[in-house]
Design an enzyme around this catalytic site. Sequence first.
Site, mmCIF file in Angstrom:
data_model
loop_
_atom_site.group_PDB
_atom_site.id
_atom_site.type_symbol
_atom_site.label_atom_id
_atom_site.label_comp_id
_atom_site.label_asym_id
_atom_site.label_seq_id
_atom_site.Cartn_x
_atom_site.Cartn_y
_atom_site.Cartn_z
ATOM 1 N N GLU A 1 -110.805 19.619 21.775
ATOM 2 C CA GLU A 1 -110.182 19.595 23.094
ATOM 3 C C GLU A 1 -109.552 20.919 23.486
ATOM 4 O O GLU A 1 -109.264 21.157 24.652
ATOM 5 C CB GLU A 1 -109.181 18.454 23.105
ATOM 6 N N GLN B 1 -113.987 4.027 22.313
ATOM 7 C CA GLN B 1 -113.539 5.135 21.479
ATOM 8 C C GLN B 1 -112.596 4.653 20.385
ATOM 9 O O GLN B 1 -112.277 5.404 19.473
ATOM 10 C CB GLN B 1 -112.858 6.210 22.351
ATOM 11 N N ARG C 1 -110.635 14.827 27.569
ATOM 12 C CA ARG C 1 -110.868 15.882 26.595
ATOM 13 C C ARG C 1 -109.591 16.660 26.286
ATOM 14 O O ARG C 1 -109.550 17.888 26.367
ATOM 15 C CB ARG C 1 -111.950 16.840 27.058
ATOM 16 N N CYS C 2 -108.552 15.920 25.968
ATOM 17 C CA CYS C 2 -107.318 16.580 25.550
ATOM 18 C C CYS C 2 -106.455 15.558 24.858
ATOM 19 O O CYS C 2 -106.707 14.377 24.921
ATOM 20 C CB CYS C 2 -106.577 17.151 26.742
#
Lengths: 151, 284, 805, 163
Positions: free
Chosen positions: C759, C236, C383-384
């Site tokens: 997110e 990522q 996802r945050c």
Amino acid sequence: MDLQDEILIPTPIETVYAALNDPEILQDSIPGCEELIKHSDTELEAKVTLKIGPVKARFNGNVTLNPEDPPRRFSLTGEGSGGAAGFAKGGATVELEQQPDGQTLLRYQARAEIGGKLAQLGSRLIQGTAKKLAAKFFSNFSEAVQVRENS
Amino acid sequence: MIPAAFEYHRPSDIEAALGLLQTHGDEARVLAGGHSLIPMMKLRMAAIEHLIDLRDIAGLRDIRIDGTTIRIGAMVTQADLITHDGLARTAPILREAALQIADPQVRYMGTVGGNVANGDPGNDMPGLMQALDAVFTLAGPDGDRDVAARDFYESAYMTAREDDEILTGIRFDATAGGYAYEKQKRKIGDYATAAAAVLITREGGCVKSASVAMTNLADTPIWSRAAAEALLGSSCDADAIRAATTAALADIDPTEDNRGPVEFKRHVAGIIISRAIARAWSRA
Amino acid sequence: MNDMTPDRDDRIANLKGMGCARKRVEDVRFTQGKGNYVDDIKLAGMLHGDFVRSPYAHARVKSINTDAALALPGVIAVLTAKDLEPLNLHWMPTLAGDKQMVLADGKVLFQGQEVAFVVAEDRYIAADAVELVEVEYEDLPVLTDPFAALQSDVVLREDLAGQDSGAHGPRRHHNHIFLWEEGDKDATEQVLDSAEVVAEEMIYYHRTHPCPLETCGAVASMDKVNGKLTLWGTFQAPHVVRTVASLLSGIEEHNIRVVSPDIGGGFGNKVGVYPGYICSIVASIVTGRPVKWVEDRMENLMATAFARDYWMQGKIAATKDGKITGLWCHVTADHGAFDACADPTKFPAGFFHICTGSYDIPVAYVGVDGVYTNKAPGGVAYRCSFRVTEAAYFIERMIEVLAIELGMDAAELRAKNFIRADQFPYTSALGWEYDSGDYHTAWTKALDAVDYAGLRREQADRVAAFKRGETRKLMGIGLTHFTEIVGAGPVKNCDILGMGMFDSCEIRIHPTGSAIARLGTISQGQGHATTFAQILATEIGIPADSITIEEGDTDTAPYGLGTYGSRSTPVAGAATAMAGRKIRAKAQMIAAYLLEVHDNDVEFDIDRFVVKGVPERFKTMKEIAYAAYNQAIPGIEPGLEAVSYYDPPNMTYPFGAYICVMELDVDTGEHEIRQFYALDDCGTRINPMVIEGQVHGGLTEALAIAMGQEIAYDEMGNCKTGTLMDFFLPTAWETPNYTTDHTETPSPHHPIGAKGVGESPNVGGVPAFSNAVHDAFRAFGLRHAHMPHDHWRIWKIANQLGLHG
Amino acid sequence: MPKTAIKLNVNGKAEDLLVEPRELLIYVLREKLNLTGPHVGCETSHCGACTVEIDGKSVKSCTMFAVQADGAEITTIEGLSTPDNLHVLQRMFREHHGLQCGYCTPGMIMRAHRLLQENPNPTEEDVRFGIAGNLCRCTGYQNIVKSILAAAAEINAAQEAAE
């Protein structure tokens, strides 16, 4: 995981107790036991193949016997490694009680811990299987003791 | 996840398959749909040296309905059960149960024979076969023998099938009356948290016959004679259902796993059994 | 010029710029199976690597015998810590300032830990060889509970023995990592002591895992002739990987090329640096051949990047009429065997101190204790934005608990305490400057949309019916108003291992008026190739369809810190707009020259520069691009290119109002999501279709986490949820339809006002689902119960409340 | 282990292959035939990313040995269309944003393709039940379901027009 049960063996308490210390009888009784090597009176090395349905794992392990209070009480601990399948360790306490009819009541309390893939993937089946294997061991054992007694 | 190496056999008749089993003994295993076995091989929990694929053996894919007797070959898939019109008429509980197994892809591959022979208490067909009082045909070196489904299961993965036998088919009578296969699961495709198969026939306003079986609530499928007896002759009212459920619960022995503790499973089993009985009765 | 001429509308439509639901360019290849993921890479002579992993959660490694494995034909090498030690690669630094074993060095600290790396001709032989490596273990006591770990004599990290200070300050116990504090502790405690009402609760956010459908993997190829290492991987943050790889290996950074190809979902799982990456590189250097390593699903769930595992003790103070006066929080954070959290370096608990949420809370305190246990390392932002999910869950649960304490409606309590629109920019008690927001408007819109009052009436009827024995189903209304903090971040306070968290965009306009733009980020499904082109289309007047967006190749893309924490739009999106504006500035000069007027006499109009007041005199961007390359213009260099490195002045603060209506069967513990309404305010909306897709996906991940997904261990440290049989990922069958909605409060400091959205639905979704479960039982006396709310745990709530008769 | 000769018909093309019995169909497709559309996701037959069509059935190719497929007709996502003539499902997935990272997409579309063969007029519930063997982590399924229903509608409309 805790297991407990009792079984009635139609032989005197001393015979049963002696058998618990007899590697030959133990080897015959342990389901899937291929080899049981005696290193000392209390130290044993075991090779066991565990086969349940599609699962097959070969365990190498060490067993320590502890004849605590002959002929009434006996305990053992052990641990074994099954390679990729994982490992197991545990112990059992066996209590014997002479019955008036000459039979012996064998009561066991076992505790086992399973690690590795077996525990990860088979947790929903382990309890039942362990129970079955323990029962099988003691029924084999009872049979072996009687064979010995009668021979 | 890569399985260990093995030799692949694809015999074209049952005799050849049995011969291979005899030759290779414990090292050999038969392969039906493979959706239980192959993941275990990939995880290297199952080490199999000879894999005997049954797919080319003629006759194992047949569904035959002779009068009231239904015969299903071991290699009939769950998808076959779902789409077979004759079965929908004669034993609709099969379709209802099969639709609750795994997912579409798995149902195309997963077979009835594999599901019942595997001996996994999580499989749904064994419980159903208890309810149907099915008979399994085992082919062995000395020919065929029949074993009642209710006598087949010993404990998890341990069954009456000997290592040199192959389960080739199942047989049971067409059902009459009401039926239900009720299953609670964590998500679609999962093994049951608790499941129940119930068959009920009705005469007048009363239960004429009943059969109650359960899945994944012990290390074998459970058929509860007492539960059926509690329903017999009753009007299947709330009291009768309660009595049957209590009786069924006395026959199970669930264990704790990721689906929850024993206490929860017992409670859910009670609900599922009651619902299955009520639904079967409503269709009777 | 008449703004409403069809010509003008057509020109706008032709651009497919910001605000339009442009179809995704990525989909053309993905729908045909032509994506290019790491495991699709096949190089001549490529070898395969596979790990020997520990079955034990804690054990001494007494010996490793690789003889049998090496004897297997096709096995090229077996690496152990001993082989890596001379290269000083047997341990590696973590993103959180700790260090982590690459391969077991003397002991193992979690089940699934990497012990040896087998390299073989193909994946089959590698898997066989893994079984042949004999490792002798001596088991050690296992600590899976962080509270017990802080009391235990058992020393997990023997390498740190005697070190009473770590990367984040003092350690007070051998299994303690750090204590990190923010806010005014004394003042907060004073408020609590004198408060009219105090609600207190322990809120546990269980351990879970991002579990993208594609697992982690890498292909390393060391070209010894040219001295160049190429590394493809599920990264990522490819540029960070290049820098770290250079620092660790000593290979000069220009000789390392890192490529993130298509990525099959990341969700934070692919931020960290894993032993597999290091071992692939070393194996390629050792063998001189390309080496591929791709983990399997069990390895993914057991060994890489868990998330959450925060025990949050909270106290919230308020007046009797519901005005919040203070918030206190202490977290016991289970980090597993190594502190490998992915957080900006200065924030060992990430942005957890956004835990005052959407509320105007005058005084607050947060303390976080990091603890070592025998579990996998990680602590990534699933996802945050870093630990924001935990913070949002904490405050949204505390609000509900306070509402119970006050006997007040939870919607009303929220509205009473929201930061008002006129208070922005608002500085929170824990030090954040919220850039913008209008919470009351969003909240009212949400409550109206679901007919909140009507739902409450229905719920009251249901409770009455339940009590009369007419139903066994309860109804819960889950409310959440969350505030995210995303877009890390300002370099002044956000860096990872010293690398400042700016991001970048480089644009080249081609002579014929099409373009390529490269960014420092990398899409994992977010659709960057689609949306960043839309930003540029609007900014520079070239149709999005004529702009290629490229990311993930460090040889070509400008340096950037990657995609996670919803930072792509706030940071790289801003860089894109800023680079576009540089292009436009130069284009303006060229246009003025071509139109023979002064620079200030032309203005930008959609896709062209026009002479002010004379709309028929113009030069399109296409014409300008051609001229930029092919016409000698005095004082202006040929070409039309720009690059922007954007260091944001602040984070962005997207927010949202979510309402979930759930039915619960008290007997079976089963649930049904009857309705889910999600209002998101992510500032300026670039592509509504993509935003909606992000919201659907994030809500579904939230559903999974709240309702069943967990990484669970038994007392021996066995990971009980290592396959998708037990690790809950919902299918289409369990997933409801969602209703999406929005308000739009642009960020005042972002060039285009965008805030990021990917997110938010996960951050806000989890408390919405969880609050619905809790709310269903509120009438029966439930204050709080731990997630995940799977069947048996819901059943247990009902059971403990005596609802089973 | 000796290799076995098998014949597959993949996307209309006859393939003669020598495989080890333990080679999984997914790896043979991906690595021997370079059909990298089907993906490996969970490896235990839960996720469906490896779904291909074999003799008219949707099959998880990670849970099938290539030798089992000897003689079979196989269609992968690569065989569903040509770049110039996309399948309606492929178009509808794009039209309705039925994918994000794209990893589950080939398996999902192949499953949807078979579903529509068997049930040309599915309800939303039919679609959700019919794709329950395919996991997606990105989309939340809502737009996948929409894409499949839209594809069904378009196929049916085209058929009606033709009749």
